[in-house]
Every structure is written in C-alpha cells, then in structure tokens.
Write a protein that holds these residues in place. Structure first.
Motif, PDB file in Angstrom:
ATOM      1  N   ASP A   1      -1.812   0.705  -6.186  1.00 23.18           N
ATOM      2  CA  ASP A   1      -1.936   2.164  -6.264  1.00 23.18           C
ATOM      3  C   ASP A   1      -1.179   2.836  -5.128  1.00 23.18           C
ATOM      4  OD1 ASP A   1      -3.486   1.947  -8.517  1.00 23.18           O
ATOM      5  OD2 ASP A   1      -5.404   2.112  -7.452  1.00 23.18           O
ATOM      6  N   GLN A   2      -1.274   2.252  -3.929  1.00 26.06           N
ATOM      7  CA  GLN A   2      -0.549   2.801  -2.787  1.00 26.06           C
ATOM      8  C   GLN A   2       0.962   2.685  -2.975  1.00 26.06           C
ATOM      9  OE1 GLN A   2      -2.635   4.844  -1.188  1.00 26.06           O
ATOM     10  NE2 GLN A   2      -1.996   4.076   0.802  1.00 26.06           N
ATOM     11  N   ILE A   3       1.394   1.555  -3.508  1.00 25.46           N
ATOM     12  CA  ILE A   3       2.821   1.355  -3.764  1.00 25.46           C
ATOM     13  C   ILE A   3       3.331   2.390  -4.759  1.00 25.46           C
ATOM     14  CG2 ILE A   3       4.530  -0.228  -4.740  1.00 25.46           C
ATOM     15  CD1 ILE A   3       2.830  -2.537  -3.678  1.00 25.46           C
ATOM     16  N   ASP A   4       2.578   2.600  -5.840  1.00 26.41           N
ATOM     17  CA  ASP A   4       2.983   3.587  -6.848  1.00 26.41           C
ATOM     18  C   ASP A   4       3.068   4.986  -6.242  1.00 26.41           C
ATOM     19  OD1 ASP A   4       3.137   1.650  -8.794  1.00 26.41           O
ATOM     20  OD2 ASP A   4       1.120   2.005  -9.578  1.00 26.41           O
TER      21      ASP A   4
ATOM     22  N   LYS B   1       6.210   5.141  -4.167  1.00 27.40           N
ATOM     23  CA  LYS B   1       7.385   5.059  -5.039  1.00 27.40           C
ATOM     24  C   LYS B   1       7.699   6.431  -5.619  1.00 27.40           C
ATOM     25  CE  LYS B   1       7.350   1.761  -8.105  1.00 27.40           C
ATOM     26  NZ  LYS B   1       6.820   0.724  -9.037  1.00 27.40           N
ATOM     27  N   ARG B   2       6.661   7.173  -5.985  1.00 33.32           N
ATOM     28  CA  ARG B   2       6.873   8.528  -6.513  1.00 33.32           C
ATOM     29  C   ARG B   2       7.466   9.444  -5.443  1.00 33.32           C
ATOM     30  NH1 ARG B   2       1.876   7.362  -9.073  1.00 33.32           N
ATOM     31  NH2 ARG B   2       0.721   8.467  -7.438  1.00 33.32           N
ATOM     32  N   VAL B   3       6.974   9.308  -4.215  1.00 31.02           N
ATOM     33  CA  VAL B   3       7.526  10.106  -3.112  1.00 31.02           C
ATOM     34  C   VAL B   3       8.999   9.763  -2.899  1.00 31.02           C
ATOM     35  CG1 VAL B   3       7.406  10.530  -0.626  1.00 31.02           C
ATOM     36  CG2 VAL B   3       5.297  10.344  -1.966  1.00 31.02           C
ATOM     37  N   GLU B   4       9.307   8.474  -2.942  1.00 32.13           N
ATOM     38  CA  GLU B   4      10.683   8.014  -2.765  1.00 32.13           C
ATOM     39  C   GLU B   4      11.587   8.549  -3.866  1.00 32.13           C
ATOM     40  OE1 GLU B   4      12.102   3.725  -1.471  1.00 32.13           O
ATOM     41  OE2 GLU B   4      11.785   3.783  -3.641  1.00 32.13           O
ATOM     42  N   GLU B   5      11.112   8.522  -5.108  1.00 33.05           N
ATOM     43  CA  GLU B   5      11.905   9.022  -6.229  1.00 33.05           C
ATOM     44  C   GLU B   5      12.148  10.519  -6.106  1.00 33.05           C
ATOM     45  OE1 GLU B   5       9.622   7.811  -9.554  1.00 33.05           O
ATOM     46  OE2 GLU B   5      10.249   5.693  -9.463  1.00 33.05           O
ATOM     47  N   ASP B   6      11.120  11.264  -5.653  1.00 26.55           N
ATOM     48  CA  ASP B   6      11.287  12.710  -5.467  1.00 26.55           C
ATOM     49  C   ASP B   6      12.331  12.994  -4.391  1.00 26.55           C
ATOM     50  OD1 ASP B   6       9.386  13.170  -7.393  1.00 26.55           O
ATOM     51  OD2 ASP B   6       7.739  13.496  -5.970  1.00 26.55           O
ATOM     52  N   GLN B   7      12.309  12.211  -3.305  1.00 23.11           N
ATOM     53  CA  GLN B   7      13.294  12.392  -2.240  1.00 23.11           C
ATOM     54  C   GLN B   7      14.705  12.096  -2.734  1.00 23.11           C
ATOM     55  OE1 GLN B   7      11.783   9.768   0.796  1.00 23.11           O
ATOM     56  NE2 GLN B   7      10.438  11.321   1.675  1.00 23.11           N
ATOM     57  N   GLN B   8      14.844  11.044  -3.538  1.00 27.12           N
ATOM     58  CA  GLN B   8      16.161  10.692  -4.066  1.00 27.12           C
ATOM     59  C   GLN B   8      16.695  11.787  -4.976  1.00 27.12           C
ATOM     60  OE1 GLN B   8      15.399   6.906  -5.931  1.00 27.12           O
ATOM     61  NE2 GLN B   8      15.808   5.749  -4.063  1.00 27.12           N
TER      62      GLN B   8
ATOM     63  N   LEU C   1      11.838   0.996  -2.395  1.00 30.94           N
ATOM     64  CA  LEU C   1      10.504   0.401  -2.485  1.00 30.94           C
ATOM     65  C   LEU C   1      10.275  -0.185  -3.873  1.00 30.94           C
ATOM     66  CD1 LEU C   1       7.712  -0.147  -1.285  1.00 30.94           C
ATOM     67  CD2 LEU C   1       7.056   2.184  -1.975  1.00 30.94           C
ATOM     68  N   LYS C   2      10.804   0.475  -4.894  1.00 30.98           N
ATOM     69  CA  LYS C   2      10.646  -0.026  -6.260  1.00 30.98           C
ATOM     70  C   LYS C   2      11.292  -1.393  -6.421  1.00 30.98           C
ATOM     71  CE  LYS C   2      11.595   1.070 -11.108  1.00 30.98           C
ATOM     72  NZ  LYS C   2      12.033  -0.311 -11.389  1.00 30.98           N
ATOM     73  N   THR C   3      12.520  -1.542  -5.934  1.00 29.14           N
ATOM     74  CA  THR C   3      13.228  -2.821  -6.063  1.00 29.14           C
ATOM     75  C   THR C   3      12.511  -3.917  -5.292  1.00 29.14           C
ATOM     76  OG1 THR C   3      15.325  -1.628  -6.281  1.00 29.14           O
ATOM     77  CG2 THR C   3      15.450  -3.973  -5.763  1.00 29.14           C
ATOM     78  N   TYR C   4      12.065  -3.590  -4.081  1.00 23.52           N
ATOM     79  CA  TYR C   4      11.372  -4.588  -3.265  1.00 23.52           C
ATOM     80  C   TYR C   4      10.062  -5.014  -3.907  1.00 23.52           C
ATOM     81  CZ  TYR C   4       8.413  -6.423   0.481  1.00 23.52           C
ATOM     82  OH  TYR C   4       7.543  -7.185   1.218  1.00 23.52           O
ATOM     83  N   SER C   5       9.272  -4.057  -4.398  1.00 19.47           N
ATOM     84  CA  SER C   5       7.984  -4.393  -5.015  1.00 19.47           C
ATOM     85  C   SER C   5       8.176  -5.189  -6.303  1.00 19.47           C
ATOM     86  CB  SER C   5       7.168  -3.124  -5.285  1.00 19.47           C
ATOM     87  OG  SER C   5       7.844  -2.268  -6.196  1.00 19.47           O
ATOM     88  N   ASP C   6       9.226  -4.882  -7.070  1.00 19.94           N
ATOM     89  CA  ASP C   6       9.496  -5.647  -8.293  1.00 19.94           C
ATOM     90  C   ASP C   6       9.804  -7.107  -7.944  1.00 19.94           C
ATOM     91  OD1 ASP C   6       9.121  -3.420  -9.829  1.00 19.94           O
ATOM     92  OD2 ASP C   6      11.245  -2.999 -10.152  1.00 19.94           O
ATOM     93  N   ARG C   7      10.613  -7.324  -6.913  1.00 21.18           N
ATOM     94  CA  ARG C   7      10.926  -8.699  -6.484  1.00 21.18           C
ATOM     95  C   ARG C   7       9.668  -9.401  -5.993  1.00 21.18           C
ATOM     96  NH1 ARG C   7      13.665 -10.057  -2.330  1.00 21.18           N
ATOM     97  NH2 ARG C   7      13.677  -8.079  -1.166  1.00 21.18           N
ATOM     98  N   TYR C   8       8.839  -8.674  -5.290  1.00 20.83           N
ATOM     99  CA  TYR C   8       7.633  -9.274  -4.709  1.00 20.83           C
ATOM    100  C   TYR C   8       6.654  -9.718  -5.799  1.00 20.83           C
ATOM    101  CZ  TYR C   8       3.739  -9.997  -1.521  1.00 20.83           C
ATOM    102  OH  TYR C   8       2.711 -10.564  -0.819  1.00 20.83           O
ATOM    103  N   TRP C   9       6.384  -8.828  -6.762  1.00 18.24           N
ATOM    104  CA  TRP C   9       5.405  -9.174  -7.810  1.00 18.24           C
ATOM    105  C   TRP C   9       5.939 -10.272  -8.720  1.00 18.24           C
ATOM    106  CZ3 TRP C   9       1.159  -8.014  -6.023  1.00 18.24           C
ATOM    107  CH2 TRP C   9       0.866  -6.791  -5.445  1.00 18.24           C
ATOM    108  N   GLU C  10       7.245 -10.312  -8.909  1.00 19.70           N
ATOM    109  CA  GLU C  10       7.827 -11.408  -9.689  1.00 19.70           C
ATOM    110  C   GLU C  10       7.565 -12.748  -8.998  1.00 19.70           C
ATOM    111  OE1 GLU C  10      12.176 -12.841 -11.493  1.00 19.70           O
ATOM    112  OE2 GLU C  10      11.960 -10.890 -10.513  1.00 19.70           O
ATOM    113  N   MET C  11       7.684 -12.772  -7.691  1.00 23.84           N
ATOM    114  CA  MET C  11       7.409 -13.985  -6.939  1.00 23.84           C
ATOM    115  C   MET C  11       5.922 -14.329  -6.993  1.00 23.84           C
ATOM    116  SD  MET C  11       8.748 -16.374  -4.989  1.00 23.84           S
ATOM    117  CE  MET C  11      10.271 -15.738  -4.258  1.00 23.84           C
TER     118      MET C  11
END
Length: 250
Positions: A144-147, A150-157, A91-101
């Motif tokens: 805020d929802q993305i963040d 992202k924290r949940v995803e990082e904890d799972q990883q 989700l972090k990589t996807y959101s970074d690409r999205y906001w850059e666009m």
C-alpha cells in the motif's frame, strides 16, 4: 496451453484447480488433460504405450519426468539482498523487479521481504524515510505504501513533462519585442537619469512593406521616480542590464 517450456508442476496444479469438480473421475481427467497440451507435448502424449498408464497420478508423474528440465528452480532467500534501486530507476520499475524475485522464492519470509525492500531504496528516498519513521508490519501494508509513492512519482513525472513541453513551446516562439532596462548612476544620463527604460518593438521584416528608410523602431519611454529607487545603492558607476522574457517580449 502447455508448450514444454514452462514448469510442468505448475501446469498440473493449474489443471487440477480447473478440474476440481471432476477430480474423482480419473478417466475423465486423463481424457481432458491432453486438451491443454501444445503440438510438441502432444507428440510425447501420443507416444505413450497402450496400457502404460493406469491412473491420472501416473500420467502426471510421467508428464513431470519428461519435462523436468523445464521445472522452475527456486531462488535462495539471499537473492533479495542483491536487489537495489538503480540510478534514475523509477519506484515502479524497482518494485516490479523486486516482487518478481520474491515470487521465485519458496516460503513465507515477510520480515525479510519488508527489510530488504527498504534497504534497497536510496537513503534520500521519501519512501525509505517513511518506512523508517513509521514501520509497516506486513507485506500488504508495504504494498500500500509503495502504491502511494508510485502515484506521487507518476504525478511528478507528468508535471515535469508538462513543464518541459511548455518551456519548449515558449522558447520556439519568436519574441514580440525587446525590453531593455538600464539603471545608470546619476549624472551619466543627462538631465533625466530616471527616464532610462524603454520598450522597443521589433519591426516586421516584409519584402512588400515600406522601404527601410520608412521603417522606424517604435519606442515607448517609461519613467521612474525617485521612490522607485528606494532600497538601491546610490550612486554607482556600473550600469545594470536585465533581459527577461515577459509575455512574449524579450
């Protein structure tokens, strides 16, 4: 420091912000402007003819005209429609690409930004389900929802990595011994059909130890009563063999 490779309009805007207090002093603005230019751009500045610039506005216009090929080209709004989360992408990589666009698109399109981000998520993604069940009304809420996810995803990883390391360490350690569990049908194990579990500890292979004839496998017999067999199907003809790693024993 401007090196001639980025948008000249953005450079002038940043310079004006830094010099806002002295914006009325055009002579000072013109003198300070070259202090933020790199070697290549300084050659352009040094090549300006004497008396060719009468104001800071003329200086910035000449500057922009010379480096116009480096100007940033705004992306069309429909560029967001082509973005979607790739397979195995975080989700972090996807959101970074999205906001850059999004930052490359001129204008304020909050509704489109929220909708296209949601559509770009996989159907089974928890964040997409959350945005459908409880829609956000502005970009700040979306971020805020993305963040949060992202924290949940990082904890799972981190949890997956810890489990992988633990499993790797466990599999690399030699077993301390062997636990054999065999439950056979009555009448096939002699006079004590329930005494069919034993623990065999592996003898240590040491060239300096006693001769092989003197080394014996240690067996400790564990007994089972008829109550232990409650709930099982009796009798049966096939033996059941179970091998597990428990506390260093195989």
């Amino acid at each position: 420091m401007y090196n001639g490779r980025t948008d000249p309009v953005e450079h002038v805007s940043h310079f004006n912000l830094r010099m806002a207090v002295h914006s009325k002093n055009e002579a000072l603005m013109c003198k300070v402007f070259p202090s933020n230019l790199g070697p290549v751009v300084m050659r352009w500045f040094d090549g300006l003819g004497v008396g060719s610039i009468d104001s800071f506005k003329e200086l910035t216009q000449a500057f922009g005209s010379c480096f116009i090929t480096c100007s940033r080209i705004s992306r069309p709004l429909d560029s967001l429609l082509s973005l979607s989360m790739r397979e195995r992408e975080t989700l972090k990589t996807y959101s970074d690409r999205y906001w850059e666009m999004v930052n490359e698109i001129d204008g304020n399109f909050n509704d489109v930004t929220i909708r296209t981000f949601k559509v770009g998520l996989p159907l089974e993604h928890d964040l997409r389900k959350s945005l459908i069940g409880k829609p956000v009304t502005n970009v700040r809420q979306l971020m805020d929802q993305i963040d949060k996810y992202k924290r949940v995803e990082e904890d799972q990883q981190q949890g997956d990595q810890s489990r992988s390391r633990a499993q790797g360490n466990a599999s690399s350690r030699p077993s301390l011994g062997t636990i054999n569990v065999i439950f056979a049908a009555p009448g096939r194990t002699g006079s004590q059909p329930s005494r069919i579990m034993f623990i065999a500890r592996i003898a240590v292979d040491d060239s300096n130890s006693e001769p092989k004839k003197a080394r014996m496998e240690i067996r400790s017999t564990l007994s089972f009563s008829d109550e232990d067999k409650v709930g099982t199907i009796q009798p049966h003809d096939d033996a059941l063999v179970v091998t597990l790693r428990i506390g260093g024993m195989m």
